[in-house]
Design a protein around this motif. Structure first.
Motif, PDB file in Angstrom:
ATOM      1  N   TRP A   1      43.220  36.183  38.326  1.00  0.00           N
ATOM      2  CA  TRP A   1      43.690  35.152  37.954  1.00  0.00           C
ATOM      3  C   TRP A   1      44.100  34.658  36.550  1.00  0.00           C
ATOM      4  CZ3 TRP A   1      41.609  30.778  34.672  1.00  0.00           C
ATOM      5  CH2 TRP A   1      42.911  29.757  35.232  1.00  0.00           C
ATOM      6  N   PHE A   2      42.977  35.983  35.296  1.00  0.00           N
ATOM      7  CA  PHE A   2      43.987  35.685  34.069  1.00  0.00           C
ATOM      8  C   PHE A   2      44.937  36.458  33.976  1.00  0.00           C
ATOM      9  CE2 PHE A   2      39.345  34.046  32.535  1.00  0.00           C
ATOM     10  CZ  PHE A   2      39.495  33.347  32.220  1.00  0.00           C
ATOM     11  N   ASN A   3      45.062  37.620  34.223  1.00  0.00           N
ATOM     12  CA  ASN A   3      46.516  38.967  34.401  1.00  0.00           C
ATOM     13  C   ASN A   3      47.377  37.248  34.835  1.00  0.00           C
ATOM     14  OD1 ASN A   3      46.836  41.137  34.062  1.00  0.00           O
ATOM     15  ND2 ASN A   3      47.134  41.385  36.406  1.00  0.00           N
ATOM     16  N   HIS A   4      47.315  37.246  36.434  1.00  0.00           N
ATOM     17  CA  HIS A   4      48.542  36.081  36.814  1.00  0.00           C
ATOM     18  C   HIS A   4      48.689  35.236  35.429  1.00  0.00           C
ATOM     19  CE1 HIS A   4      50.273  33.656  38.776  1.00  0.00           C
ATOM     20  NE2 HIS A   4      49.880  32.672  39.198  1.00  0.00           N
TER      21      HIS A   4
ATOM     22  N   THR B   1      38.694  49.377  40.918  1.00  0.00           N
ATOM     23  CA  THR B   1      39.158  49.211  39.612  1.00  0.00           C
ATOM     24  C   THR B   1      40.270  50.538  39.238  1.00  0.00           C
ATOM     25  OG1 THR B   1      38.392  51.016  39.247  1.00  0.00           O
ATOM     26  CG2 THR B   1      36.632  49.180  38.385  1.00  0.00           C
ATOM     27  N   GLU B   2      41.209  50.949  39.963  1.00  0.00           N
ATOM     28  CA  GLU B   2      42.352  51.426  39.626  1.00  0.00           C
ATOM     29  C   GLU B   2      43.035  50.578  40.487  1.00  0.00           C
ATOM     30  OE1 GLU B   2      41.612  54.869  42.327  1.00  0.00           O
ATOM     31  OE2 GLU B   2      40.520  56.192  41.718  1.00  0.00           O
TER      32      GLU B   2
ATOM     33  N   GLN C   1      46.482  49.275  38.402  1.00  0.00           N
ATOM     34  CA  GLN C   1      47.733  49.179  38.450  1.00  0.00           C
ATOM     35  C   GLN C   1      48.507  48.219  38.505  1.00  0.00           C
ATOM     36  OE1 GLN C   1      47.311  50.876  42.262  1.00  0.00           O
ATOM     37  NE2 GLN C   1      46.838  52.511  42.120  1.00  0.00           N
ATOM     38  N   GLU C   2      47.253  46.866  39.080  1.00  0.00           N
ATOM     39  CA  GLU C   2      48.228  45.657  38.185  1.00  0.00           C
ATOM     40  C   GLU C   2      48.515  45.263  36.179  1.00  0.00           C
ATOM     41  OE1 GLU C   2      45.604  43.315  40.445  1.00  0.00           O
ATOM     42  OE2 GLU C   2      46.076  44.252  42.153  1.00  0.00           O
TER      43      GLU C   2
END
Length: 465
Positions: free
Chosen positions: A25-28, A44-45, A49-50
């Motif tokens: 959510w924060f990354n978005h 975690t991988e 990648q995101e």
């Protein structure tokens, strides 16, 4: 704290299923996300990648300089799965960082949104993901923070349309562990079960019941509580607040199922309530317990004015959650199903459904107990539920956050397992043993790292087909 104005966020235990949803959510939002977890995993991988930075060393020197040195308000999100004596937690605490538990952050994210919170000692992940899918599939503006990876969306986070004129509904899995669900503000609450669990946190079953009642009382007084009739029986004499109460269950409650038919690919049933009847629904995620989960999900969908057509299409297109009754392989030769069940009642419901689907076939169950305390507290229940299988193979206990307890091991379950074949087996010997016995219906069960055996087992099966 305005979460959207944060400079950056660090997650202690970012690989947890609930933690990773909030990290996404924060990354978005475009906020830089950093984190630590004990070991790498597919999850975690995926986060890396995101665009998120993840380290696997409990060492403050591994914290990126962008987080420690740049100006701006920062937040450390922590899960109790990472002990307070960890070097990273100690570093953040000693250096004055704002540390919030995952549950508190989830409460802040959702406090200004209409929310549907799904609680229960089992069933909450499937039920919450099913509700989210029904609403999303019907075009309702929906967000969701889930405790599993949905097969429909391949994610544990579903984002709403921020540009929509329709106010969003957020579906939240309400976790009872560490009383996390007391941070939420639900308009609609669902309680799937209140069976004793997490006694290392609550102390006894009475304290667990009090925790659930406290959660229910958080429901908006003008809102609704949908509760399984067996759970309701445990709290019906207590003050549950002012929300309207609706009971559901397979064969009991104002919301119930009729004309249930179990198949190897899907289950069919009729949804029946005081105001609605929807006949011949097809659920392609098998299991009698999943029909119960669907009853709660449909009731919520009807509350949000979904049409019968939309509900029928949503139920039929729902594909479940990874590691919840997940059929890995099915052929005339062998069927292999993997499930996250880690409580006696979950195992009983799972194995009863598998039995109904494959009558007359030998059922081999591989179970990895999760936590020493849970194994100790529910040893007899585990033995009784596992006895539904023809053959039981026990792996060593997965300790998770716990240290070993003297005298507590998988072997203590063996005497009360009535299955004709039973043993404790080292995980490194499992595959060779399966090749030797050639099971007809194989299930792997548990919430630990037994999931890392799924791909090797599946590969062996596929190579032999």
């Amino acid at each position: 704290m305005n979460l959207r104005n944060l400079h950056s966020v660090y997650f202690l235990g970012i690989g947890g299923i609930g933690m990773s949803a909030i990290a996404r959510w924060f990354n978005h939002l475009g906020i830089p996300v950093y984190g630590y977890d004990k070991t790498p995993s597919p999850l975690t991988e995926a986060l890396q990648q995101e665009g998120m930075q993840v380290s696997y060393a409990d060492d403050s020197s591994q914290i990126p300089g962008e987080f420690t040195q740049e100006a701006g308000e920062k937040l450390v999100v922590w899960t109790p799965a990472v002990p307070e004596n960890s070097r990273l937690y100690t570093y953040f605490k000693n250096n004055g960082y704002t540390i919030r538990k995952r549950s508190a952050v989830l409460g802040l994210i959702t406090k200004d949104m209409e929310s549907v919170a799904v609680a229960g000692t089992h069933g909450k992940t499937t039920t919450s993901s099913m509700i989210a899918h029904l609403l999303k599939h019907a075009g309702h503006n929906t967000a969701a923070f889930l405790g599993g990876l949905t097969q429909n969306y391949q994610n544990n986070l579903i984002l709403h349309d921020e540009g929509s004129k329709e106010a969003p509904v957020v579906v939240v899995e309400a976790d009872e562990f560490d009383r996390s669900f007391l941070q939420l503000h639900p308009n609609i609450s669902i309680v799937t079960s209140i069976d004793p669990d997490h006694l290392d946190i609550y102390g006894d079953a009475g304290q667990l019941v009090e925790g659930f009642v406290s959660f229910i009382r958080l429901t908006n007084p003008q809102g609704h509580l949908f509760i399984h009739h067996k759970a309701y029986d445990k709290i019906k004499d207590l003050d549950l607040g002012e929300a309207a109460v609706h009971l559901y269950g397979l064969n009991a409650g104002t919301v119930h199922a009729e004309n249930i038919k179990a198949g190897t690919v899907s289950f069919t049933f009729d949804y029946v309530s005081e105001s609605h009847r929807i006949d011949q629904l097809e659920l392609k995620v098998p299991g009698f317990h999943n029909i119960e989960n669907a009853l709660a999900a449909i009731a919520v969908g009807l509350h949000y004015k979904l049409s019968e057509t939309a509900i029928r299409a949503g139920i039929s297109s729902y594909r479940g959650v990874k590691r919840r009754f997940e059929c890995i392989h099915s052929s005339e030769k062998i069927t292999y199903i993997d499930d996250y069940a880690h409580h006696p009642e979950e195992i009983r419901a799972f194995l009863e459904s598998v039995r109904a689907m494959y009558p007359g076939k030998k059922l081999t169950a591989v179970f990895q107990p999760h936590l020493f305390t849970r194994t100790r507290d529910f040893a007899k229940g585990f033995s009784e539920s596992l006895s539904l299988a023809d053959e039981v193979i026990l792996l060593d206990i997965y300790p998770a956050r716990e240290l070993p307890i003297p005298g507590i091991s998988s072997s203590m379950l063996l005497p009360d397992i009535s299955s004709p074949e039973k043993q404790v087996l080292a995980r490194e010997n499992l595959l060779a043993y399966l090749k030797e016995i050639k099971p007809e219906v194989l299930v792997t069960i548990g919430a630990g790292d037994i999931d890392r055996l799924v791909i090797p087992i599946a590969k062996w099966i596929e190579d032999g087909e």
